[in-house]
Design a protein around this motif. Sequence first.
Motif, PDB file in Angstrom:
ATOM      1  N   VAL A 138      -8.116   2.692  -5.845  1.00 51.47           N
ATOM      2  CA  VAL A 138      -6.673   2.213  -5.538  1.00 51.47           C
ATOM      3  C   VAL A 138      -7.307   1.508  -3.988  1.00 51.47           C
ATOM      4  CG1 VAL A 138      -4.718   1.726  -5.284  1.00 51.47           C
ATOM      5  CG2 VAL A 138      -5.116   2.803  -7.436  1.00 51.47           C
ATOM      6  N   ILE A 168       2.698   1.770  -3.299  1.00 51.15           N
ATOM      7  CA  ILE A 168       1.659   2.626  -4.669  1.00 51.15           C
ATOM      8  C   ILE A 168       1.707   3.480  -4.246  1.00 51.15           C
ATOM      9  CG2 ILE A 168      -0.290   1.663  -5.665  1.00 51.15           C
ATOM     10  CD1 ILE A 168      -0.483  -1.746  -4.899  1.00 51.15           C
ATOM     11  N   MET A 223      -6.682   7.127  -6.422  1.00 49.31           N
ATOM     12  CA  MET A 223      -5.692   6.449  -4.916  1.00 49.31           C
ATOM     13  C   MET A 223      -7.739   6.477  -4.386  1.00 49.31           C
ATOM     14  SD  MET A 223      -2.792   5.295  -5.174  1.00 49.31           S
ATOM     15  CE  MET A 223      -2.597   4.654  -3.654  1.00 49.31           C
ATOM     16  N   TYR A 275       0.833  -0.999  -0.031  1.00 50.78           N
ATOM     17  CA  TYR A 275       0.074  -0.122  -0.264  1.00 50.78           C
ATOM     18  C   TYR A 275       0.912   1.018   0.325  1.00 50.78           C
ATOM     19  CZ  TYR A 275      -3.453   3.112   1.630  1.00 50.78           C
ATOM     20  OH  TYR A 275      -4.719   4.271   1.375  1.00 50.78           O
TER      21      TYR A 275
END
Length: 453
Positions: A319, A42, A315, A39
């Motif tokens: 994501v 990314i 995000m 996490y």
Amino acid sequence: MNLLFIAWRNFRYRALSSFLTTLSLMLGVGLVVMVMAIYGIISEAFVRNAAVGYNLVVGPRGSALQLTLNSVYYLSQPIENLPYTEYMEFFPAEERAKMVREFGGDPKLGERDGVYAGFVGDGYAIPLALGDYFGEFRVVGTIPDFFEKLRHGPEVDQPFTFREGRALETYNEENQYFECVLGSRVAAQSGMKVGDVMNPTHGDPEGKGHGQGFTVVGILAPTGTPNDRAVFVNLEGFYLLEGHAKPIEDDAVITLPERDPDDTRPPLLMIPEREVTSILVRNGNIMHAPGMQNRINESGRAQAAAPIGEINKLMSVIVGPLLSALLVITLITCVVAAFGVLVAIYNSMNDRRRDIAVMRALGARRGSVTWVILFESLIIAIIGGAAGWLLAHVAIYSAGTFIEQQTGVQVGLFSVSQFEWLLLPFVLVLSLMAGIVPAMAAYRTDVGSNLSA
């Protein structure tokens, strides 16, 4: 005798059961640590790769996120193309007139400032032309300013450097307009070096190859950005490839370019034949960015997207929730492992009832017996949690080179993610809760019946 020492002896006496219980907890903790690390990697990769120096990406109307992914990350497919005249709107009259003289086109284009020229000021506007591939990598047509004016890195202050060779030139007598620069990953995977010839394919990695090749004149040093997996070619050479010229409309007003009779350079495409996929823009005064963005979006011809804003949306909307769901699943794994601690210790209670009764007969209090069981649960939690944490960090560190090549994020052996420090207390609390049931069973053990059994 110390209660913790007794708990440690119990842990060692049931070695196989203790090992398997600790192993399950270790794997659960390791999974959680790795998900947290992924996490963090990314998130940092997306944010740092969106911080590229320019503050707006201009392209055809459509999805702002798709425009950002296509122009910043070289992902997705181009929406459409913009006419070259839209790129000219970012320049004052003097530069526009120079373009008309050099390329040919409507003379009126050079009689006024571009609509957005006042917003750009001392900044820059750099065109991109996409659509070709070299294997799996995108071919990006651009100008030398791409390497001179763009910056990268966490503070957006690092210029491009070259592992070998040099940047693109506007024109080179030896290679003419057919030069290219390879990103570090492209060079590593293809094995190409300076002096080799790169042949792009049209529209798809498996598409038709262009007959014209580009001579490799430079290989970028690793940047940790999507530029590592791109091939940059001279924009003029890109235009000269087969199928890249836009048909000229019958009613187009055209003035032929001014050429020296002794000029041996190949003729370039005229302005009506040119298109750009997107334009990277940096305002000389960052305060002008919102005004220019609104002006472009209201024009009806193009749209302007702020890369950092679009990536933050990606995000937070896509994501982030996916990684959060994965984190919840791995935390559930830890809870299941804690139940394994409970089952393992509780099942061992039948074997140790007589031992507990002997301890009580020798003067041990009920509370002392209870703490022995809780300490045993804590030993499993500490060993399993520490081993899982270390195992995860060793695995991440082992993949550090690959991670840095793919994302540009450097990972150390003890690089800790944002909430990772909360994990061990969480595991300790879980294990204590798991130890309560067998501890209460030990607390209620009857001394007389178990000694006489």
